[in-house]
Design a protein around this motif. Structure first.
Motif, short mmCIF file in Angstrom:
data_model
loop_
_atom_site.label_atom_id
_atom_site.label_comp_id
_atom_site.label_asym_id
_atom_site.label_seq_id
_atom_site.Cartn_x
_atom_site.Cartn_y
_atom_site.Cartn_z
N GLU A 11 24.48 6.81 60.58
CA GLU A 11 23.50 7.16 59.53
C GLU A 11 23.33 8.50 59.74
O GLU A 11 23.03 9.03 60.74
CB GLU A 11 22.22 6.44 60.28
N LEU A 12 23.09 9.06 58.62
CA LEU A 12 22.59 10.40 58.26
C LEU A 12 21.36 10.55 57.71
O LEU A 12 21.20 9.93 56.61
CB LEU A 12 23.70 11.06 57.24
N ARG A 13 20.59 11.38 58.07
CA ARG A 13 19.27 11.53 57.59
C ARG A 13 18.86 12.77 56.82
O ARG A 13 19.64 13.75 57.33
CB ARG A 13 18.09 11.50 58.85
N CYS A 14 17.83 12.77 55.79
CA CYS A 14 17.55 14.03 55.22
C CYS A 14 15.95 13.96 54.93
O CYS A 14 15.53 12.73 54.50
CB CYS A 14 18.37 13.99 53.91
N ASP A 15 15.45 14.84 55.24
CA ASP A 15 13.92 15.19 55.24
C ASP A 15 13.77 16.37 53.95
O ASP A 15 14.21 17.38 54.42
CB ASP A 15 13.08 15.70 56.34
N PRO A 16 13.21 15.88 52.78
CA PRO A 16 13.27 16.83 51.88
C PRO A 16 11.87 17.82 51.95
O PRO A 16 11.04 17.41 52.93
CB PRO A 16 12.95 15.89 50.65
N ILE A 17 11.95 18.88 51.05
CA ILE A 17 10.79 19.51 51.17
C ILE A 17 9.70 18.54 50.57
O ILE A 17 9.87 18.15 49.66
CB ILE A 17 11.13 20.75 50.27
N SER A 18 8.46 19.05 51.13
CA SER A 18 7.27 18.10 50.92
C SER A 18 7.10 18.14 49.62
O SER A 18 6.61 19.21 48.97
CB SER A 18 6.09 18.65 51.71
N GLY A 19 6.69 17.29 48.88
CA GLY A 19 6.35 17.33 47.54
C GLY A 19 7.55 17.12 46.54
O GLY A 19 7.15 16.74 45.07
N HIS A 20 8.66 17.01 47.10
CA HIS A 20 9.93 17.11 46.09
C HIS A 20 10.40 15.57 45.86
O HIS A 20 10.43 14.92 46.76
CB HIS A 20 11.03 17.69 46.88
N THR A 21 10.15 15.41 44.43
CA THR A 21 10.31 13.91 44.11
C THR A 21 11.97 13.59 43.73
O THR A 21 12.23 12.32 44.04
CB THR A 21 9.74 13.57 42.81
N ALA A 22 12.71 14.64 43.72
CA ALA A 22 14.05 14.39 43.41
C ALA A 22 15.03 14.53 44.80
O ALA A 22 14.72 15.73 45.46
CB ALA A 22 14.83 15.03 42.53
N GLY B 100 9.06 5.61 50.82
CA GLY B 100 7.76 6.68 50.73
C GLY B 100 8.06 7.79 49.95
O GLY B 100 7.22 9.00 50.14
N GLY B 101 9.32 7.93 49.02
CA GLY B 101 9.45 9.14 48.36
C GLY B 101 9.61 10.16 49.26
O GLY B 101 9.68 11.48 48.70
N SER B 102 10.04 10.07 50.44
CA SER B 102 10.30 11.18 51.24
C SER B 102 11.87 11.12 51.84
O SER B 102 12.80 11.54 51.20
CB SER B 102 9.29 11.32 52.34
N VAL B 103 11.83 10.76 53.18
CA VAL B 103 12.89 10.63 54.03
C VAL B 103 14.13 9.76 53.29
O VAL B 103 13.86 8.80 52.70
CB VAL B 103 12.66 10.08 55.30
N SER B 104 15.32 10.24 53.57
CA SER B 104 16.39 9.29 52.68
C SER B 104 17.43 9.34 53.90
O SER B 104 17.69 10.17 54.93
CB SER B 104 16.90 10.09 51.55
N THR B 105 18.06 8.20 54.01
CA THR B 105 19.24 7.84 54.80
C THR B 105 20.45 7.50 54.16
O THR B 105 20.26 6.62 53.17
CB THR B 105 18.86 6.63 55.80
N ALA C 224 33.54 14.86 56.85
CA ALA C 224 33.42 15.89 55.63
C ALA C 224 31.73 16.37 56.29
O ALA C 224 31.23 16.00 57.28
CB ALA C 224 33.05 15.36 54.59
N VAL C 225 31.40 17.41 55.59
CA VAL C 225 30.22 17.80 55.42
C VAL C 225 29.30 17.08 54.44
O VAL C 225 29.36 17.20 53.21
CB VAL C 225 29.97 19.59 55.64
N TYR C 226 28.10 16.46 54.82
CA TYR C 226 27.24 15.57 54.06
C TYR C 226 25.93 16.62 53.81
O TYR C 226 25.17 16.73 54.80
CB TYR C 226 27.17 14.50 54.23
N LEU C 227 25.96 17.01 52.60
CA LEU C 227 24.68 18.00 52.23
C LEU C 227 23.57 17.21 51.48
O LEU C 227 23.86 16.25 50.72
CB LEU C 227 25.21 19.08 51.49
N CYS C 228 22.62 17.38 51.87
CA CYS C 228 21.16 16.87 51.06
C CYS C 228 20.52 17.98 50.34
O CYS C 228 20.55 19.24 50.81
CB CYS C 228 20.52 16.14 52.38
#
Lengths: 113, 114
Positions: free
Chosen positions: B20-31, B71-76, B88-92
């Motif tokens: 499982e790889l986790r991504c925390d986007p910039i707060s408020g970013h919807t995409a 929650g429109g935030s963290v992605s896995t 590979a390198v997985y980029l978010c």
């Protein structure tokens, strides 16, 4: 299909000199965006400059400027007054209506002291 | 504010295991977008989210790959039964909206499958 081609796998430039990286692309869409991203050894992908296809004026960000030739589907990046910190992989990318980035294979730029 | 963060930075796993790889986007970013960067293939799009929904899953290479966003935030991004070619390198990346067209990237997760 959308494609992005970078024909220069590697380039080098002397510090303080100017270098131009080439990029050509293909798309059937009328509205699209073009980007240059920089990826230093740290792996962090950093946006250098973006260009909206509907704008005729070439984008400029400090020492970085583009030569956007829409009819020729060409989008080159010029780096003026090259600095050692500019050493990185540079990727050209295209985003169309679906917003996902289509990438070139990159150009490895070395700035020599 | 804080940029996009990804964890782990590096992951070494054995063939056949799930990761499982986790991504925390910039707060408020919807995409939110996932890309894969590998030596042989360059950078390729995997999937994107608008809010919690994924309108375009066309880039996922096989049914072993799945992703979710809550929650429109963290992605896995989950890879089941990993194979060596998954190395590979997985980029978010995240963007304020789908229409701002300015993606900000995280530092990536380097996955090595032995």
């Amino acid at each position: 299909a959308q494609t992005v081609t970078q024909s220069q796998p590697e380039m080098s430039v002397q510090e303080a000199e100017t270098v131009t990286l080439s990029c050509t692309y293909d798309t059937s869409e009328n509205n699209y965006y073009l980007f240059w991203y920089k990826q230093p050894p740290s792996r962090q992908m950093i946006l250098v400059i973006r260009q909206e296809a509907y704008k005729q004026q070439n984008a400029t960000e400090n020492r970085f400027s583009v030569n956007f030739q829409k009819a020729a589907k060409s989008f080159s990046l010029k780096i003026s007054d090259s600095q050692l910190g500019d050493t990185a992989m540079y990727f050209c990318a295209l985003a169309g209506n679906n917003r996902k980035l289509i990438w070139g294979l990159g150009t490895s730029l070395a700035v020599n002291p | 504010g804080a940029g996009v963060s990804q964890s782990p930075s590096n992951k070494v796993t054995e063939k056949g295991k799930d990761v499982e790889l986790r991504c925390d986007p910039i707060s408020g970013h919807t995409a939110l977008y996932w890309y894969r960067q590998s030596l042989g293939q360059g950078l390729e799009f995997l999937i994107y989210f608008q809010g919690n929904s994924a309108p375009d899953k066309s880039g996922l290479p096989s049914d072993r790959f799945s992703a979710e966003r809550t929650g429109g935030s963290v992605s896995t991004l989950t890879i089941q039964r990993t194979q060596q070619e998954d190395s590979a390198v997985y980029l978010c990346a995240s963007d304020r909206t789908l229409d701002t067209i300015e993606q900000f990237f995280g530092p990536g997760t380097r996955l090595t499958v032995l």
